[in-house]
Design a protein around this motif. Structure first.
Motif, short mmCIF file in Angstrom:
data_model
loop_
_atom_site.label_atom_id
_atom_site.label_comp_id
_atom_site.label_asym_id
_atom_site.label_seq_id
_atom_site.Cartn_x
_atom_site.Cartn_y
_atom_site.Cartn_z
N ARG A 144 10.12 -8.24 22.88
CA ARG A 144 9.19 -8.21 21.74
C ARG A 144 8.23 -9.39 21.79
N ARG A 145 8.77 -10.56 22.12
CA ARG A 145 7.91 -11.74 22.21
C ARG A 145 6.93 -11.63 23.38
N ASP A 146 7.38 -10.98 24.46
CA ASP A 146 6.50 -10.81 25.62
C ASP A 146 5.22 -10.06 25.24
N GLN A 149 4.97 -9.56 19.65
CA GLN A 149 5.52 -9.08 18.38
C GLN A 149 6.57 -10.08 17.87
N LEU A 150 6.10 -11.22 17.37
CA LEU A 150 7.02 -12.28 16.95
C LEU A 150 7.91 -11.86 15.77
N ALA A 153 10.56 -9.61 16.87
CA ALA A 153 11.58 -10.34 17.63
C ALA A 153 12.57 -11.00 16.67
N ALA A 181 12.37 -18.37 17.97
CA ALA A 181 11.44 -17.34 17.49
C ALA A 181 10.83 -17.75 16.15
N ALA A 184 8.18 -20.34 16.82
CA ALA A 184 6.98 -19.73 17.39
C ALA A 184 6.15 -19.03 16.33
N ALA A 185 6.83 -18.56 15.26
CA ALA A 185 6.13 -17.87 14.16
C ALA A 185 5.63 -18.86 13.12
#
Length: 293
Positions: A144-146, A149-150, A153, A181, A184-185
């Motif tokens: 998802r992160r790739d 889509q944080l 994820a 995650a 990152a968000a």
């Protein structure tokens, strides 16, 4: 490749030893010793582990345990296409689904996160044990992160295993992935909380959660060796400056020493006296001497 004498081959799991019984005794021993070296080196020396796995593969490519070991060695060296091929071969031989999550992660490594997500929703996932299901969840969140889509994820990682207070072998990695995650968000406060929880469950230091937590808290680590060198340098410079000043002072004293000047004048007078004493005496004028014809 040489194998240390202390490696007998008996160190491998009983299940793997059972698989190798289909081979002649001498060959089984050679294969098992190479497999032991793969397991011994795979974390610290992935390239070395890969080399031993290729030997084992050459000796016994029809043994599922050998194909699996070769797959993990290739995976550790980021040879994802090769790893995936070996995992698929091992799965065909055994019919086992245990390798499903790492196969999906190979798809991620090959730049196919959508394929990994398809595998995360496949029926095989329901056949996995709890550890395998958690691993699959981690792979799916990574996929998802790739694709950016944080939020998805984060939701993927929210699970009973994450909320549980009991510590399992996967707990630290699951909490760490969730904290990462969140960070990152942009949810820093929540990320800090989960990094702290990851630290609590990470007894063997399998993650760098403590470093990440310290970074969020603004703690800066200083290398003690570099600090010592910085302290020694000014002292050395001070000593050099003191030596230079001492040499300069000595030279100045020599230039202004009156005894040195007197000695120089005495030397000059002695030279004059010596010159007068050795001066040649003229006995006759040149005009008194007649030329000889």
């Amino acid at each position: 490749m040489p194998i240390p004498d202390d490696v007998t081959g008996e160190e491998i799991d009983a299940d793997v030893r059972q698989e190798l019984q289909s081979l002649p005794k001498g060959l089984a021993e050679d294969v098992s010793r190479n497999l032991v070296m793969v397991a011994r080196l795979i974390d610290e020396d992935p390239e070395g582990a890969y080399a031993y796995s290729k030997i084992a593969l050459r000796l016994a490519s029809r043994v599922a345990a050998v194909r699996e070991a070769a797959g993990f060695a290739a995976y550790a060296n980021q040879k994802y296409s090769e790893a995936l091929a070996e995992f698929r071969a091992a799965r065909r031989m055994t019919g086992n689904v245990d390798l499903w999550p790492v196969m999906a992660d190979c798809e991620r490594g090959l730049g196919r996160p959508e394929k990994a997500l398809d595998m995360a929703g496949a029926p095989e996932v329901h056949k996995l044990d709890k550890a395998g299901q958690v691993e699959m969840r981690l792979v799916a969140a990574g996929a998802r992160r790739d694709i950016g889509q944080l939020d998805a994820a984060i939701v993927t990682l929210q699970s009973p295993e994450l909320a549980s207070n009991s510590v399992q072998p996967w707990t630290a990695r699951l909490r760490y992935a969730y904290a990462d995650a969140l960070l990152a968000a942009g949810r820093e406060d929540e990320a800090r909380e989960w990094f702290a929880k990851a630290v609590e469950s990470d007894k063997d230091g399998s993650t760098d959660a403590s470093d990440r937590l310290a970074e969020l808290d603004g703690v800066e680590f200083v290398d003690a060796l570099v600090e010592d060198e910085d302290e020694v340098a000014p002292e050395a410079e001070a000593e050099d400056e003191a030596e230079d000043e001492s040499e300069t002072a000595t030279d100045a004293e020599a230039d202004t020493d009156p005894d040195t000047e007197v000695d120089d004048e005495d030397d000059d007078e002695d030279d004059i006296v010596e010159a007068e004493r050795t001066k040649p005496v003229v006995e006759a004028d040149d005009d008194d001497e007649a030329p000889r014809g």
